[in-house]
Each structure stands twice: as structure tokens, then as C-alpha cells.
Scaffold this motif. Sequence first.
Motif, PDB file in Angstrom:
ATOM      1  N   GLU A  73       0.826  -1.208   0.000  1.00 25.05           N
ATOM      2  CA  GLU A  73       0.000   0.000   0.000  1.00 25.05           C
ATOM      3  C   GLU A  73       0.862   1.260   0.000  1.00 25.05           C
ATOM      4  N   PHE A  74       2.013   1.209   0.653  1.00 24.22           N
ATOM      5  CA  PHE A  74       2.890   2.374   0.672  1.00 24.22           C
ATOM      6  C   PHE A  74       3.409   2.686  -0.733  1.00 24.22           C
ATOM      7  N   GLU A  75       3.799   1.654  -1.464  1.00 24.69           N
ATOM      8  CA  GLU A  75       4.289   1.865  -2.829  1.00 24.69           C
ATOM      9  C   GLU A  75       3.173   2.343  -3.756  1.00 24.69           C
ATOM     10  N   ARG A  76       1.966   1.877  -3.525  1.00 24.46           N
ATOM     11  CA  ARG A  76       0.859   2.275  -4.405  1.00 24.46           C
ATOM     12  C   ARG A  76       0.424   3.715  -4.147  1.00 24.46           C
ATOM     13  N   SER A  77       0.329   4.085  -2.867  1.00 27.74           N
ATOM     14  CA  SER A  77      -0.233   5.398  -2.541  1.00 27.74           C
ATOM     15  C   SER A  77       0.816   6.496  -2.397  1.00 27.74           C
ATOM     16  N   ILE A  78       1.968   6.191  -1.886  1.00 24.21           N
ATOM     17  CA  ILE A  78       2.980   7.211  -1.614  1.00 24.21           C
ATOM     18  C   ILE A  78       4.034   7.277  -2.732  1.00 24.21           C
ATOM     19  N   LEU A  79       4.442   6.133  -3.235  1.00 23.89           N
ATOM     20  CA  LEU A  79       5.510   6.086  -4.240  1.00 23.89           C
ATOM     21  C   LEU A  79       4.962   5.986  -5.662  1.00 23.89           C
ATOM     22  N   ASN A  80       3.776   6.515  -5.878  1.00 27.42           N
ATOM     23  CA  ASN A  80       3.211   6.629  -7.239  1.00 27.42           C
ATOM     24  C   ASN A  80       3.132   5.282  -7.962  1.00 27.42           C
ATOM     25  N   ASP A  81       2.568   4.319  -7.275  1.00 26.48           N
ATOM     26  CA  ASP A  81       2.304   3.009  -7.880  1.00 26.48           C
ATOM     27  C   ASP A  81       3.589   2.331  -8.385  1.00 26.48           C
ATOM     28  N   SER A  82       4.657   2.462  -7.618  1.00 25.68           N
ATOM     29  CA  SER A  82       5.932   1.868  -8.023  1.00 25.68           C
ATOM     30  C   SER A  82       6.049   0.445  -7.482  1.00 25.68           C
ATOM     31  N   TRP A  83       7.015  -0.306  -8.065  1.00 22.29           N
ATOM     32  CA  TRP A  83       7.292  -1.680  -7.655  1.00 22.29           C
ATOM     33  C   TRP A  83       8.744  -1.761  -7.171  1.00 22.29           C
ATOM     34  N   LEU A  84       8.974  -2.654  -6.209  1.00 21.12           N
ATOM     35  CA  LEU A  84      10.310  -2.832  -5.661  1.00 21.12           C
ATOM     36  C   LEU A  84      10.800  -4.248  -5.950  1.00 21.12           C
ATOM     37  N   ASP A  85      12.095  -4.348  -6.296  1.00 17.39           N
ATOM     38  CA  ASP A  85      12.689  -5.668  -6.496  1.00 17.39           C
ATOM     39  C   ASP A  85      12.893  -6.357  -5.153  1.00 17.39           C
ATOM     40  N   SER A  86      12.635  -7.655  -5.150  1.00 14.99           N
ATOM     41  CA  SER A  86      12.961  -8.441  -3.961  1.00 14.99           C
ATOM     42  C   SER A  86      14.475  -8.655  -3.951  1.00 14.99           C
ATOM     43  N   PRO A  87      15.184  -8.239  -2.907  1.00 15.32           N
ATOM     44  CA  PRO A  87      16.652  -8.322  -2.912  1.00 15.32           C
ATOM     45  C   PRO A  87      17.183  -9.740  -3.121  1.00 15.32           C
ATOM     46  N   LYS A  88      16.472 -10.737  -2.613  1.00 15.98           N
ATOM     47  CA  LYS A  88      16.956 -12.114  -2.735  1.00 15.98           C
ATOM     48  C   LYS A  88      16.582 -12.757  -4.064  1.00 15.98           C
ATOM     49  N   CYS A  89      15.731 -12.129  -4.828  1.00 16.03           N
ATOM     50  CA  CYS A  89      15.213 -12.760  -6.048  1.00 16.03           C
ATOM     51  C   CYS A  89      15.371 -11.822  -7.245  1.00 16.03           C
ATOM     52  N   ARG A  90      16.533 -11.267  -7.421  1.00 19.86           N
ATOM     53  CA  ARG A  90      16.832 -10.422  -8.578  1.00 19.86           C
ATOM     54  C   ARG A  90      17.758 -11.195  -9.515  1.00 19.86           C
ATOM     55  N   ARG A  91      17.226 -11.554 -10.696  1.00 23.71           N
ATOM     56  CA  ARG A  91      17.957 -12.320 -11.705  1.00 23.71           C
ATOM     57  C   ARG A  91      18.510 -13.623 -11.098  1.00 23.71           C
ATOM     58  N   THR A  92      17.594 -14.402 -10.566  1.00 19.36           N
ATOM     59  CA  THR A  92      17.952 -15.677  -9.950  1.00 19.36           C
ATOM     60  C   THR A  92      17.574 -16.832 -10.879  1.00 19.36           C
ATOM     61  N   PRO A  93      18.341 -17.907 -10.928  1.00 17.61           N
ATOM     62  CA  PRO A  93      17.969 -19.066 -11.758  1.00 17.61           C
ATOM     63  C   PRO A  93      16.920 -19.960 -11.102  1.00 17.61           C
ATOM     64  N   ARG A  94      16.608 -19.743  -9.852  1.00 13.50           N
ATOM     65  CA  ARG A  94      15.630 -20.578  -9.154  1.00 13.50           C
ATOM     66  C   ARG A  94      14.214 -20.224  -9.593  1.00 13.50           C
ATOM     67  N   THR A  95      13.285 -21.139  -9.353  1.00 10.88           N
ATOM     68  CA  THR A  95      11.874 -20.909  -9.678  1.00 10.88           C
ATOM     69  C   THR A  95      11.044 -20.746  -8.405  1.00 10.88           C
ATOM     70  N   HIS A  96      11.666 -20.223  -7.365  1.00 11.06           N
ATOM     71  CA  HIS A  96      10.946 -19.926  -6.127  1.00 11.06           C
ATOM     72  C   HIS A  96      11.650 -18.776  -5.444  1.00 11.06           C
ATOM     73  N   CYS A  97      10.911 -18.067  -4.580  1.00 13.25           N
ATOM     74  CA  CYS A  97      11.458 -16.887  -3.921  1.00 13.25           C
ATOM     75  C   CYS A  97      10.831 -16.757  -2.538  1.00 13.25           C
ATOM     76  N   ASP A  98      11.657 -16.592  -1.525  1.00 11.66           N
ATOM     77  CA  ASP A  98      11.194 -16.381  -0.155  1.00 11.66           C
ATOM     78  C   ASP A  98      10.918 -14.891   0.030  1.00 11.66           C
ATOM     79  N   LEU A  99       9.623 -14.534   0.131  1.00 14.32           N
ATOM     80  CA  LEU A  99       9.219 -13.137   0.276  1.00 14.32           C
ATOM     81  C   LEU A  99       8.879 -12.767   1.717  1.00 14.32           C
TER      82      LEU A  99
END
Length: 260
Positions: free
Chosen positions: A27-53
Motif C-alpha cells: 500500500e505504501f508503494e501504491r499510494s505514496i511512491l506513485n504506484d511503483s514496484w520494488l525488487d525483492s533483494p533475494k530474487c533479482r535475476r535468480t535461476p531458481r523458480t521460487h522466492c522467499d518473500l
Amino acid sequence: MRHTLTWRPLDAFCWTAALYTVQFQGEFERSILNDSWLDSPKCRRTPRTHCDLTPDLGSDSDYGVRVRAECGQQVTPWTRLNGLFNRRETLLRPLEMAVEAMGDGVRVSFERLPQTASVGITLWRQGQEQEASTVRLEQTPMLFTALQEGAVYCVRACTYLDGRPGSAPTDTHCVTIGDHEEPWKKPTAAMVTVVVMAALLFAVFWSVGRCKAEGCHAHFQKEPLPFSLQQPNWQTEQLPCPEQGEICEPITALFLLELT
């Protein structure tokens, strides 16, 4: 309370290893940061097919999640999760619970407990579930005492998140109060049996070793001999064997003479 995003691998053929990137939006990214998206630090250009969020979804707000693949210089469109995710709607697995009757009470224990959720234990007498009472688990194992002997009591447990059920309830376990053997009785009975048998064997061998001749004859009497074998003076007589003369019979001898 760990939140893991999984997805199917890229269907299209890729000459190199496919890499995946996951982004989230609260909600903070949608309302305050103008509908922006953030990369998950552990899942940026990873070869795995799962991500711990779990560290990314750290509040009770609604989150959007999306993922895309990279194959060399080519990038796929973002694929978004259907609907929004809120960790308050997480359903935990049912707890692994063990129930045992002890004396005039019930002992309840758990193998693994959630760290961020509370556990409620519901106890009632069989046939009176409408009068059941639920208490919060304070320690494991937990003991409920002063129950009626001979009655059957049932137990069920569930985890709670923010006061709401966070998992399906466990199976109902019912036990009879007082209808069991104390755990120390079996080994104690076995020990007493061994001691008694050892004492009996020791007494028998000691008695045999310390027994005098007169006492042994008095306690261990032999069977009397038959009357015919008790005669002190036996007279024996050897019967003579008649001598028989040599038996002879006349025979006729023929001599063969050969003429030349």
C-alpha cells in the motif's frame, strides 16, 4: 509464517540459463511512491523458480507480486499473482499434538510451535462440547488437573493470528481419566519379580550347600527296597549240568581203486 512464491519455469527454449526477477508492491508503494514496484533483494535475476518473500511482506497490508524471465537479451512480460496477498490470511498446517491422561489430569504436548502465532487449547467433557473452555497455551507440555476420575475428556487445539484462527484445528483426542497405568508401575513390577526370583534361587542353593547328612536324609528320603531284596542271608546253589557222552554212529566207507 514463511511466505514463498513459486512459478513454473520458462516454456520457450533458451540458449542460456533463464533468469527470473520478482517484484512486490504494498500500500505504501501504491499510494505514496506513485504506484511503483520494488525488487525483492533475494530474487533479482535468480535461476531458481521460487522466492522467499517473508522479509518483503513485513506488514499486514495487501501486496501485489509479479515475476518475469530473462533469456539473454530478451525479457518476458510481467506475470502477476492473481489477486492481492495479505499475510493475515495465511493458513498454517494443523499442529502435531499428543494427549495423555496422567493421574487426575490431562497432559497436552506439541512437537513444533509457531513463533509468531498463539495456540488455543479447547478442553471439554465428552458429551458436553457446548460447555468447552479454551485457554491459551503458556508452556509445553501443559497439564490440566482436578478432572473427574473415570470421565472421558476431549482436547482440540488451533493456532490463532491476531485473534483469528490461523490453522485448521487438530484432530480431537479423547482420554479416560484414571483408566491407565502409572508409567513407573511396569518397570517396578518387573524389578520386584526379578528380585524375588533371585532371592528364591539363592535360598535353594544356600540350603543345598549348607545341608548336613542327617538333615538331608531327613528331608530327602529314599524309597524303601522291596521285601524280597531286604533278606540279609541269601543262599545260593549252583545246579550241576549233566555230562553227555560223545554220540557216535557207524558209517560205511567206500574206497575207489583205479586199475592201470
